[in-house]
Motif scaffolding. Structure first.
Motif, mmCIF file in Angstrom:
data_model
loop_
_atom_site.group_PDB
_atom_site.id
_atom_site.type_symbol
_atom_site.label_atom_id
_atom_site.label_comp_id
_atom_site.label_asym_id
_atom_site.label_seq_id
_atom_site.Cartn_x
_atom_site.Cartn_y
_atom_site.Cartn_z
ATOM 1 N N SER A 158 1.141 3.961 -3.147
ATOM 2 C CA SER A 158 0.602 5.298 -2.888
ATOM 3 C C SER A 158 1.650 6.392 -2.988
ATOM 4 O O SER A 158 1.330 7.574 -2.872
ATOM 5 C CB SER A 158 -0.049 5.343 -1.501
ATOM 6 N N THR A 205 0.827 -1.209 0.000
ATOM 7 C CA THR A 205 0.000 0.000 0.000
ATOM 8 C C THR A 205 0.858 1.254 0.000
ATOM 9 O O THR A 205 0.616 2.202 -0.760
ATOM 10 C CB THR A 205 -0.931 0.007 1.224
ATOM 11 N N LYS A 206 1.874 1.256 0.831
ATOM 12 C CA LYS A 206 2.773 2.403 0.911
ATOM 13 C C LYS A 206 3.502 2.612 -0.410
ATOM 14 O O LYS A 206 3.640 3.746 -0.891
ATOM 15 C CB LYS A 206 3.777 2.193 2.046
ATOM 16 N N SER A 210 3.276 8.876 -10.463
ATOM 17 C CA SER A 210 1.817 8.957 -10.322
ATOM 18 C C SER A 210 1.222 10.155 -11.042
ATOM 19 O O SER A 210 0.069 10.113 -11.487
ATOM 20 C CB SER A 210 1.423 8.987 -8.837
ATOM 21 N N THR A 217 -3.493 -2.236 -10.502
ATOM 22 C CA THR A 217 -2.458 -1.208 -10.502
ATOM 23 C C THR A 217 -1.067 -1.823 -10.516
ATOM 24 O O THR A 217 -0.178 -1.390 -11.259
ATOM 25 C CB THR A 217 -2.606 -0.297 -9.262
ATOM 26 N N THR A 230 4.580 8.934 -4.596
ATOM 27 C CA THR A 230 4.625 9.785 -5.793
ATOM 28 C C THR A 230 5.300 9.060 -6.943
ATOM 29 O O THR A 230 4.869 9.136 -8.094
ATOM 30 C CB THR A 230 5.383 11.093 -5.488
#
Length: 470
Positions: free
Chosen positions: A157, A153-154, A194, A181, A159
């Motif tokens: 998420s 998750t980190k 991102s 993803t 940049t």
């Protein structure tokens, strides 16, 4: 020193016999020989040593053989590329793992030397944790899975996604909600940055629509004879794709498959359409549809989606298929030389690991190309339950450019799951057995075992290519 290590590996491998192999691979058969209980197989001993080293540590991608506890949980197996992103502390751990791998092989090759065996067991006794203990430790397994999910998750998420770190985490399995993803990133379809991701995906999806309009949405009068024949072959193969999953029998799903496959074939004239590529689209289709459809695949209906969503999903499947096949283009060109090369490597690897079953297959006159060609052509999609395919493909895509060579180790592990059974069969019986392998009741645990063995053998043989020389 390198030659000594290679000599030890070769000697250990060639000393395998059928009794040792049964200890390693046939978990369903009782051990009738009481003396065998006192001698750990090389695989099990190495497994315990690695688990002991990693016990209590939070190292992504390095937890081996944790049992699947819930349907929603994903599995964790040891990542063969864990060296890609290491801290100084992890590097030391990896060196110790490699040392133990070498020690195990050398010591196993001297089974008569009880002092060495005793020393090995003694040095590992304080660190061992068996797979059964891991399975019983529900809290520990869930904590490990939660830690891995948090790291994924980190990473996703951020940049900018660090792809090597993502590969390491994804090798051990990706939670279903993160797969779309993660797969786009691993294949290089979506950019790591991102800020650019949405714009790139929008542009590529429009490009796919233009290709469909240019190549697919045409009357047959504007196609060549070869193109007409290719489109007809694709139309015949689509209904045959994953026939045991009713979702793929929906007319709209088959039409999407047809558009993706025909557009890809026209834009890749070096290979064109080859039977088997239709199977390779299906994991992408399921994963990208999962962003919009919930529940069991069997209950999905594409008719609930807008035409725009369907075209976006098709585009993602098309581009991801293209990225996947870039690294194995010669698998699908004339005579498929890439597959033939890997089948030869598989034969050599099996001979080194399990000489008795290799000899039996040869004596019966069965060629590896007769059963393994389909494995490489369809990437095992036809050999295992479809609900396990996406988990297997997490590892495939995490391997990146190294995937073709790593397939050899996965398929050797897959084949030798049935070493004992194969040695009891004649030619005709083996052909029938290998065409209809008893995997219909497989769970994630069996697949995890296949991947774990593949990792162990990759660790032993990958740096000793002379062992696999023809």
């Amino acid at each position: 020193m390198g030659k000594q290590t290679e000599h030890g590996l070769c000697k250990a491998t060639t000393m395998k016999n059928s009794d040792t192999h049964r200890t390693q691979f046939d978990h369903n058969q009782p051990r009738n020989d009481s003396s065998s209980a006192t001698i750990d197989s090389r695989f099990n001993q190495t497994l315990k040593n690695v688990q002991g080293l990693l016990k209590g540590r939070s190292i992504p991608g390095k937890v081996l053989l944790t049992r699947r506890l819930e349907p929603a949980d994903e599995l964790t197996v040891l990542s063969p590329d864990y060296r890609r992103t290491q801290s100084a502390h992890e590097t030391g751990t990896s060196d110790r793992i490699n040392t133990i791998l070498d020690e195990d092989v050398r010591n196993t090759s001297k089974q008569g030397n009880t002092a060495n065996v005793g020393k090995l067991k003694s040095s590992a006794s304080d660190h061992e944790i068996t797979s059964k203990e891991v399975q019983r430790s529900t809290i520990g397994a869930r904590a490990t899975d939660s830690a891995r999910v948090m790291k994924l998750t980190k990473e996703l998420s951020g940049t900018t996604v660090i792809l090597e770190r993502l590969r390491e985490l994804a090798w051990s399995g990706v939670p279903p909600n993160m797969r779309p993803t993660t797969w786009r990133l691993l294949l290089g379809y979506a950019p790591p940055n991102s800020d650019r991701r949405e714009g790139v995906l929008r542009r590529k999806r429009l490009e796919y629509l233009e290709c469909v309009s240019q190549f697919y949405d045409l009357p047959d009068s504007e196609r060549s004879d070869d193109e007409i024949n290719m489109l007809r072959q694709i139309a015949v193969d689509c209904p045959r794709t994953v026939p045991d999953v009713t979702f793929f029998q929906q007319e709209q799903v088959q039409k999407s498959l047809e558009r993706i496959l025909y557009t890809w074939a026209i834009r890749h004239p070096a290979s064109g359409y080859v039977q088997g590529i239709n199977d390779l689209v299906t994991p992408f289709l399921v994963v990208f549809l999962s962003e919009y459809l919930e529940g069991s695949t069997e209950n999905w209906s594409v008719s609930t989606l807008s035409s725009q969503k369907i075209s976006e999903i098709e585009a993602d499947c098309y581009w991801c298929l293209s990225k996947l096949l870039e690294g194995m283009q010669d698998h699908y060109t004339f005579a498929q030389p890439g597959i033939q090369r890997l089948v030869f490597k598989l034969k050599e690897l099996v001979r080194r690991i399990d000489e008795p079953v290799s000899r039996h297959i040869e004596e019966q006159g069965l060629e590896f190309i007769q059963f393994a060609f389909r494995w490489f052509n369809c990437l095992l999609i036809r050999e295992i339950p479809f609900n396990l395919v996406t988990r297997l493909w997490d590892t495939y895509l995490a391997e990146g450019d190294a995937l073709p060579d790593f397939l050899v180790y996965i398929y050797a592990s897959f084949l030798l799951t049935w070493s004992d059974e194969l040695q009891k069969l004649d030619f005709q019986e083996m052909v029938m057995f290998l065409q209809h392998l008893p995997t219909q009741n497989w769970s994630h645990q069996e697949l995890e075992m296949v991947l774990s063995r593949a990792y162990m053998w990759h660790s032993m043989f990958n740096n000793s290519p002379s062992h696999l020389a023809g």
